[in-house]
Design a protein around this motif. Structure first.
Motif, mmCIF file in Angstrom:
data_model
loop_
_atom_site.group_PDB
_atom_site.id
_atom_site.type_symbol
_atom_site.label_atom_id
_atom_site.label_comp_id
_atom_site.label_asym_id
_atom_site.label_seq_id
_atom_site.Cartn_x
_atom_site.Cartn_y
_atom_site.Cartn_z
ATOM 1 N N CYS A 1 0.861 -1.192 0.000
ATOM 2 C CA CYS A 1 0.000 0.000 0.000
ATOM 3 C C CYS A 1 0.894 1.238 0.000
ATOM 4 N N ALA A 2 0.665 2.151 -0.949
ATOM 5 C CA ALA A 2 1.435 3.396 -0.963
ATOM 6 C C ALA A 2 1.113 4.230 0.268
ATOM 7 N N CYS A 3 -0.164 4.212 0.659
ATOM 8 C CA CYS A 3 -0.610 4.885 1.884
ATOM 9 C C CYS A 3 0.022 6.280 2.012
ATOM 10 N N ALA A 4 -0.119 7.079 0.959
ATOM 11 C CA ALA A 4 0.548 8.384 0.899
ATOM 12 C C ALA A 4 0.155 9.286 2.055
ATOM 13 N N GLU A 5 -1.108 9.246 2.449
ATOM 14 C CA GLU A 5 -1.550 10.123 3.529
ATOM 15 C C GLU A 5 -0.838 9.791 4.837
ATOM 16 N N ARG A 6 -0.711 8.493 5.139
ATOM 17 C CA ARG A 6 -0.044 8.084 6.365
ATOM 18 C C ARG A 6 1.434 8.441 6.326
ATOM 19 N N VAL A 7 2.061 8.272 5.180
ATOM 20 C CA VAL A 7 3.480 8.599 5.060
ATOM 21 C C VAL A 7 3.700 10.102 5.226
ATOM 22 N N THR A 8 2.821 10.892 4.649
ATOM 23 C CA THR A 8 2.935 12.354 4.770
ATOM 24 C C THR A 8 2.793 12.781 6.221
ATOM 25 N N GLU A 9 1.857 12.198 6.958
ATOM 26 C CA GLU A 9 1.688 12.505 8.378
ATOM 27 C C GLU A 9 2.957 12.183 9.164
ATOM 28 N N ALA A 10 3.564 11.023 8.876
ATOM 29 C CA ALA A 10 4.771 10.626 9.593
ATOM 30 C C ALA A 10 5.919 11.602 9.312
ATOM 31 N N ALA A 11 6.062 11.999 8.061
ATOM 32 C CA ALA A 11 7.136 12.928 7.697
ATOM 33 C C ALA A 11 6.941 14.274 8.375
ATOM 34 N N ALA A 12 5.691 14.726 8.479
ATOM 35 C CA ALA A 12 5.414 16.022 9.119
ATOM 36 C C ALA A 12 5.664 15.963 10.623
ATOM 37 N N ALA A 13 5.468 14.790 11.245
ATOM 38 C CA ALA A 13 5.626 14.670 12.695
ATOM 39 C C ALA A 13 7.047 14.317 13.117
ATOM 40 N N ALA A 14 7.889 13.900 12.184
ATOM 41 C CA ALA A 14 9.238 13.470 12.546
ATOM 42 C C ALA A 14 10.080 14.653 13.010
ATOM 43 N N PRO A 15 10.754 14.539 14.151
ATOM 44 C CA PRO A 15 11.606 15.626 14.628
ATOM 45 C C PRO A 15 12.874 15.729 13.778
ATOM 46 N N PRO A 16 13.588 16.815 13.876
ATOM 47 C CA PRO A 16 14.836 16.952 13.111
ATOM 48 C C PRO A 16 15.818 15.833 13.442
ATOM 49 N N GLY A 17 16.499 15.339 12.421
ATOM 50 C CA GLY A 17 17.464 14.261 12.607
ATOM 51 C C GLY A 17 16.881 12.876 12.452
ATOM 52 N N VAL A 18 15.571 12.763 12.394
ATOM 53 C CA VAL A 18 14.917 11.463 12.211
ATOM 54 C C VAL A 18 14.484 11.331 10.757
ATOM 55 N N THR A 19 14.929 10.289 10.095
ATOM 56 C CA THR A 19 14.620 10.067 8.685
ATOM 57 C C THR A 19 13.394 9.186 8.539
ATOM 58 N N VAL A 20 12.478 9.601 7.671
ATOM 59 C CA VAL A 20 11.335 8.763 7.321
ATOM 60 C C VAL A 20 11.678 8.078 6.001
ATOM 61 N N VAL A 21 11.734 6.770 6.023
ATOM 62 C CA VAL A 21 12.136 5.985 4.852
ATOM 63 C C VAL A 21 10.966 5.100 4.429
ATOM 64 N N THR A 22 10.617 5.164 3.161
ATOM 65 C CA THR A 22 9.629 4.233 2.615
ATOM 66 C C THR A 22 10.367 3.185 1.794
ATOM 67 N N VAL A 23 9.923 1.960 1.915
ATOM 68 C CA VAL A 23 10.591 0.835 1.253
ATOM 69 C C VAL A 23 9.575 0.090 0.402
ATOM 70 N N THR A 24 9.881 -0.045 -0.881
ATOM 71 C CA THR A 24 9.036 -0.813 -1.796
ATOM 72 C C THR A 24 9.710 -2.143 -2.099
ATOM 73 N N GLY A 25 8.985 -3.011 -2.764
ATOM 74 C CA GLY A 25 9.560 -4.293 -3.134
ATOM 75 C C GLY A 25 9.992 -4.338 -4.579
ATOM 76 N N ASP A 26 9.890 -3.216 -5.305
ATOM 77 C CA ASP A 26 10.238 -3.167 -6.715
ATOM 78 C C ASP A 26 11.745 -3.013 -6.906
ATOM 79 N N ARG A 27 12.183 -3.249 -8.131
ATOM 80 C CA ARG A 27 13.591 -3.051 -8.461
ATOM 81 C C ARG A 27 13.957 -1.574 -8.446
ATOM 82 N N ARG A 28 13.028 -0.730 -8.820
ATOM 83 C CA ARG A 28 13.284 0.708 -8.879
ATOM 84 C C ARG A 28 12.416 1.414 -7.842
ATOM 85 N N ALA A 29 13.076 2.279 -7.075
ATOM 86 C CA ALA A 29 12.334 3.041 -6.072
ATOM 87 C C ALA A 29 11.722 4.269 -6.714
ATOM 88 N N PRO A 30 10.498 4.603 -6.378
ATOM 89 C CA PRO A 30 9.880 5.812 -6.938
ATOM 90 C C PRO A 30 10.535 7.067 -6.369
#
Length: 227
Positions: free
Chosen positions: A136-165
């Motif tokens: 699931c791309a779940c873009a809304e959930r990922v956007t919320e996590a990125a907005a809430a992450a404090p400085p220095g914390v990386t939000v990483v999304t991982v797909t199973g494809d050969r090429r990352a979007p």
């Protein structure tokens, strides 16, 4: 008058010779003389019949007793044997370990790939919130996590494809074609669901989210990663 005996005292009138081993045989003229012997023979026959009537095979009473005991035991077993209750609420055991067991474990040293197919060590991005978006791309959930992450914390999304979007704002997007991260998580991909790991700067898993929900459910843990 008696007839000649069987010891060669003369032939019998019309009767064959008797065997010599029978000894001297005298046939009386009056048959009543044999009444006592006949009565004795009849008594012996009656005693023999009564004895035969009273005889029973020695093993028959034991066999009857064994059959009775087995029948009683079978009846008791049928009454007391626990019967399985049928329930319409059937639960299917999970084919993987419970995600909370990963808490406190170290993240394996996995190399993922970026959009240019270059290897990226996952542990080099810590502390991080790693979101598996292979089901699931779940873009809304990922956007919320990125907005809430404090400085220095990386939000990483991982797909199973050969090429990352292409990465979204504040998000590092990588691909895991070998499936190493999903295998470590022990949670199979489910359509419409994203899973996430919160990992501190020492590489220790502090929180597992099998189903990424609203940010309020994990905001405190995400904030502690940046401390």
């Amino acid at each position: 008058m008696g007839m000649p005996d069987a010891e060669g005292h003369g032939p019998s009138d019309g009767l064959p010779d008797l065997p010599p081993e029978w000894g001297r045989v005298v046939v009386p003229d009056d048959a009543s003389a044999l009444a006592r012997e006949a009565a004795e023979v009849r008594r012996e026959l009656r005693r023999a019949r009564r004895a035969a009537g009273r005889w029973r095979p020695p093993g028959l009473p034991l066999l009857i007793l064994v059959v009775a005991v087995l029948t009683t035991l079978a009846g008791l077993a049928a009454v007391t044997w626990p019967r399985s209750t049928r329930s319409t609420d059937r639960s299917t055991p999970a084919p993987y370990a419970s995600p909370p067991t990963l808490t406190g474990r170290s993240l394996p040293a996995l190399d993922l790939v970026d959009a240019g197919q270059d290897p990226v060590p996952l542990r080099g991005l810590l502390p991080a919130m790693i979101v598996l978006v292979d089901a699931c791309a779940c873009a809304e959930r990922v956007t919320e996590a990125a907005a809430a992450a404090p400085p220095g914390v990386t939000v990483v999304t991982v797909t199973g494809d050969r090429r990352a979007p292409t990465a979204g704002p504040g998000v590092r997007t990588l691909a895991d074609p070998a499936g190493g991260l999903r295998s470590f998580l022990h949670v199979p991909p489910r359509p419409g669901t994203a899973s996430a790991l919160l990992v501190d700067r020492a590489g220790v898993v502090v929180r597992v989210l099998p189903d990424l929900g609203p940010v309020d459910a994990y905001r405190a843990d995400l904030t502690r990663l940046g401390a």
